[in-house]
Design a protein around this motif. Structure first.
Motif, PDB file in Angstrom:
ATOM      1  N   ASN A   1       0.959  -1.273  -0.226  1.00 41.92           N
ATOM      2  CA  ASN A   1       0.120  -0.073   0.119  1.00 41.92           C
ATOM      3  C   ASN A   1       0.699   1.355   0.005  1.00 41.92           C
ATOM      4  O   ASN A   1       0.422   2.325   0.382  1.00 41.92           O
ATOM      5  CB  ASN A   1      -0.920   0.112   1.252  1.00 41.92           C
ATOM      6  CG  ASN A   1      -0.252  -0.301   2.498  1.00 41.92           C
ATOM      7  OD1 ASN A   1       1.081  -0.330   2.463  1.00 41.92           O
ATOM      8  ND2 ASN A   1      -0.793  -0.620   3.522  1.00 41.92           N
ATOM      9  N   GLY A   2       2.158   1.073  -0.608  1.00 42.67           N
ATOM     10  CA  GLY A   2       2.890   2.281  -0.693  1.00 42.67           C
ATOM     11  C   GLY A   2       2.780   3.242  -1.886  1.00 42.67           C
ATOM     12  O   GLY A   2       1.981   2.868  -2.888  1.00 42.67           O
ATOM     13  N   HIS A   3       3.347   4.416  -1.758  1.00 40.30           N
ATOM     14  CA  HIS A   3       3.505   5.294  -3.039  1.00 40.30           C
ATOM     15  C   HIS A   3       4.255   4.731  -4.000  1.00 40.30           C
ATOM     16  O   HIS A   3       4.205   4.989  -5.259  1.00 40.30           O
ATOM     17  CB  HIS A   3       3.902   6.504  -2.749  1.00 40.30           C
ATOM     18  CG  HIS A   3       2.935   7.428  -1.770  1.00 40.30           C
ATOM     19  ND1 HIS A   3       1.327   7.375  -2.016  1.00 40.30           N
ATOM     20  CD2 HIS A   3       3.156   8.189  -0.638  1.00 40.30           C
ATOM     21  CE1 HIS A   3       0.700   8.255  -1.199  1.00 40.30           C
ATOM     22  NE2 HIS A   3       1.808   8.849  -0.472  1.00 40.30           N
ATOM     23  N   MET A   4       5.358   4.028  -3.637  1.00 36.54           N
ATOM     24  CA  MET A   4       6.394   3.178  -4.227  1.00 36.54           C
ATOM     25  C   MET A   4       6.395   1.818  -3.995  1.00 36.54           C
ATOM     26  O   MET A   4       6.057   1.384  -2.946  1.00 36.54           O
ATOM     27  CB  MET A   4       7.597   3.985  -4.249  1.00 36.54           C
ATOM     28  CG  MET A   4       8.059   5.277  -4.472  1.00 36.54           C
ATOM     29  SD  MET A   4       9.523   5.823  -4.034  1.00 36.54           S
ATOM     30  CE  MET A   4       9.491   6.169  -2.443  1.00 36.54           C
ATOM     31  N   TYR A   5       6.864   1.208  -5.135  1.00 32.95           N
ATOM     32  CA  TYR A   5       7.026  -0.344  -4.783  1.00 32.95           C
ATOM     33  C   TYR A   5       8.294  -0.501  -3.971  1.00 32.95           C
ATOM     34  O   TYR A   5       8.676   0.656  -3.804  1.00 32.95           O
ATOM     35  CB  TYR A   5       7.367  -1.038  -6.175  1.00 32.95           C
ATOM     36  CG  TYR A   5       6.146  -1.101  -7.117  1.00 32.95           C
ATOM     37  CD1 TYR A   5       4.934  -2.089  -6.796  1.00 32.95           C
ATOM     38  CD2 TYR A   5       6.302  -0.174  -8.359  1.00 32.95           C
ATOM     39  CE1 TYR A   5       4.010  -2.022  -7.659  1.00 32.95           C
ATOM     40  CE2 TYR A   5       5.113  -0.187  -9.099  1.00 32.95           C
ATOM     41  CZ  TYR A   5       3.731  -1.062  -8.876  1.00 32.95           C
ATOM     42  OH  TYR A   5       2.713  -1.305  -9.588  1.00 32.95           O
ATOM     43  N   MET A   6       8.460  -1.683  -3.508  1.00 32.68           N
ATOM     44  CA  MET A   6       9.515  -1.681  -2.536  1.00 32.68           C
ATOM     45  C   MET A   6      10.906  -1.504  -3.264  1.00 32.68           C
ATOM     46  O   MET A   6      12.005  -1.105  -2.719  1.00 32.68           O
ATOM     47  CB  MET A   6       9.657  -3.211  -1.939  1.00 32.68           C
ATOM     48  CG  MET A   6      10.408  -3.378  -0.652  1.00 32.68           C
ATOM     49  SD  MET A   6      10.073  -5.011  -0.029  1.00 32.68           S
ATOM     50  CE  MET A   6      10.933  -5.173   1.459  1.00 32.68           C
ATOM     51  N   ASP A   7      10.983  -1.546  -4.405  1.00 33.32           N
ATOM     52  CA  ASP A   7      12.397  -1.241  -5.214  1.00 33.32           C
ATOM     53  C   ASP A   7      12.414   0.179  -5.508  1.00 33.32           C
ATOM     54  O   ASP A   7      13.241   0.604  -6.243  1.00 33.32           O
ATOM     55  CB  ASP A   7      12.532  -2.088  -6.489  1.00 33.32           C
ATOM     56  CG  ASP A   7      11.435  -1.666  -7.661  1.00 33.32           C
ATOM     57  OD1 ASP A   7      10.540  -0.871  -7.228  1.00 33.32           O
ATOM     58  OD2 ASP A   7      11.270  -2.435  -8.666  1.00 33.32           O
TER      59      ASP A   7
END
Length: 584
Positions: free
Chosen positions: A562-568
């Protein structure tokens, strides 16, 4: 950038020229049978390799195994000659190792430390031979819920919002050579209302038969603001310096997000007239307070627009890949329109706080949670929290201490006097260590003694959130539950006019969410995410008495997507679109 900054130097608040980076390849062993001590591994060994400072669970370590190993060993031959000659002491510094660390040099036991989230150090001088040694480290960890572990799981698989464990060294390992007489600690207390700063010095190795002098030079850019050389007659003493200067526009320079001005500091220690130590540091002149139900920065209302950040990376777990990655995270937070970040359940690499100081990002520093209330957990949590507060005190970007989260470790605090008393004890202990910042007793709900009332509400849209807070008097009076069956205060405690912040909300899942989750429905397209975010933010901005928020969250973390960004760190949605919603 500050005057004494060194790229990749792990302790930017306390800089010496002497520095040996011990990150890199080490010999490494698992010790599942706990045989290493009896087998003499303390004398050194050759084995498989690991890349320090990355834990064996991370792919960047070169191992990348999620299997639980409760005891790990490290070994390496180290020459310390690059630190220079001329006596003094050689100090080995661990920025973070989880959880119980034991150290040997040339087979000689040096010492031990318990705790995973704060810096600790050992003097290894007397064990060295010709300035070299076999350095061996044994670290034991466990799945115990009595130790502060933050978001590290205590089951064998990830679940809910708990993720892979972190075992062993996970922050930088390095050495320095220091003088026999040296500055051990520098406590910098900004006095905004007085245009002054207080320094508290701790001197190590002061001998009565020798004359010890302390020289302090405070500069702003190229201008000398204060300079004083004085005799130190005690191991610990304090001194106030006025910062008003005719060489500086408006006499003084303050720190705030729009103008994060920093003063540079150099402290020198002299023994019988000879220089034995020199430390570079910095500080910001600013004030954090709460008044009239508002958070104030430099006596002005400061509406907090924060994002929650758990500080996990795809390849390296809890450890940032490098300094540049931390800078990019801060730049992205600012690009999204936030003015602050809540570092959740983790103390970050100190270079993160340095760049937050330089770039003007507000930070909440939060204790990693334990998950059972006992004499052991209380003792361990309190000790580690003291270390964390002392280590990070001087950073102007840190504006709040968060001691507990969502009643984790204190699940019956709503009416359990033991839990209530412990949170109050930690609150007052933190205020004794630092009376210049607000302290939050239990972020989310069921507050006891707290300077800010922080509430979590994962309503799926703005209309539901508005209904939940249509009568804030009932919420603050414990007459209405929110976020399920949670209440704002533990029994026996009540609202006293503190600022109110929605410190977790949103958490909208979007992107590659197969096997992952967020709060509410998983959205399939960008417009739906933006519409939900906009509705939630419009509601929060319209609520009387709310003076800030913290959106969940900056990046995906494993199954929590549920982030604004992916984990990368790839954007899901263009930052300018989020910026328009956050800054509306």
């Amino acid at each position: 950038m500050t005057k004494y900054y060194k790229e990749n130097y792990p302790r930017p608040q306390f800089v010496r020229d002497s520095y040996l980076d011990l990150n890199g390849e080490w010999n490494f062993r698992f010790d599942d049978g706990d045989e290493g001590l009896s087998a003499g591994w303390k004398n050194g060994f050759e084995s498989r390799k690991i890349l320090v400072p990355f834990s064996y669970e991370s792919r960047k370590s070169g191992i990348g195994s999620s299997k639980i190993h409760e005891i790990v060993w490290y070994s390496r031959e180290v020459s310390f000659t690059s630190l220079g000659q001329g006596g003094g002491r050689v100090i080995l510094n661990f920025e973070g190792a989880d959880y119980e660390t034991q150290l040997w040099v040339n087979g000689i036991f040096i010492g031990s430390h318990r705790g995973g989230y704060a810096r600790f150090s050992f003097d290894i001088t007397d064990a060295l031979a010709d300035d070299a040694g076999t350095v061996v480290i044994r670290i034991s960890d466990s799945l115990s819920t009595a130790q502060p572990r933050g978001k590290q799981r205590w089951l064998k698989e990830n679940y809910d919002c708990w993720y892979e464990q972190t075992t062993g060294i996970w922050k930088s390992l390095w050495a320095e050579r220091v003088g026999e007489s040296r500055l051990e600690h520098l406590h910098i207390i900004p006095r905004y209302d007085d245009n002054a700063v207080d320094f508290e010095y701790v001197i190590e190795g002061r001998k009565k038969e020798k004359k010890i002098e302390v020289e302090t030079v405070i500069t702003f850019k190229e201008d000398v603001i204060c300079s004083l050389r004085e005799m130190a007659v005690r191991d610990c003493y304090s001194r106030r310096f006025s910062l008003e200067s005719d060489n500086v526009k408006w006499k003084v320079k303050y720190w705030c997000p729009k103008s994060p001005h920093l003063y540079d500091v150099c402290v020198r220690i002299y023994e019988n007239g000879m220089l034995t130590d020199e430390v570079g540091s910095y500080f910001g002149l600013r004030k954090v307070s709460t008044d009239s139900s508002r958070v104030k920065l430099n006596n002005m209302d400061c509406y907090l627009r924060m994002v929650l950040d758990q500080g996990y990376w795809e390849e390296s777990g809890l450890t940032p890949p490098d300094e540049e990655a931390m800078k990019k995270d801060i730049d992205k937070i600012l690009a999204y329109g936030y003015n602050g970040v809540r570092k959740h359940q983790k103390t970050e690499d100190e270079r993160f706080y340095y760049w937050a100081d330089v770039k003007g990002l507000l930070v909440w520093c939060e204790a990693p949670s334990f998950y059972e209330l006992s004499e052991i957990s209380m003792e361990r949590a309190q000790k580690e929290w003291i270390e964390i507060v002392r280590q990070h005190y001087n950073h102007p970007s840190i504006i709040t201490w968060v001691a507990f989260n969502e009643s984790w470790g204190i699940p019956r605090i709503i009416e359990d006097k033991k839990a209530q008393n412990f949170t109050q004890a930690v609150y007052y202990m933190t205020k004794a260590l630092d009376d210049t910042r607000p302290v939050i007793s239990n972020d989310g709900w069921e507050h006891t003694k707290s300077d800010i009332i922080t509430l979590h509400d994962y309503a799926s849209d703005g209309n539901i959130l508005r209904r939940n807070w249509s009568s804030p008097e009932e919420n603050m009076g414990n007459k209405r539950a929110f976020n399920g069956e949670r209440y704002a205060f533990a029994k026996g405690f009540c609202y006293e006019g503190q600022p109110i912040i929605i410190s977790e909300f949103g958490g909208i899942a979007y992107g590659n969410t197969e096997g992952g989750w967020g709060y509410g429905n998983v959205e399939k397209d960008e417009d739906a995410v933006l519409e939900r975010m906009d509705g939630l933010l419009k509601t929060i901005y319209s609520l009387d008495g709310i003076c800030g928020f913290c959106y969940t969250q900056l990046t995906d973390v494993s199954q929590e997507q549920n982030g604004h960004m992916y984990m990368d760190r790839k954007d899901k949605i263009a930052p300018d679109k989020i910026f328009k919603i956050i800054k509306q």
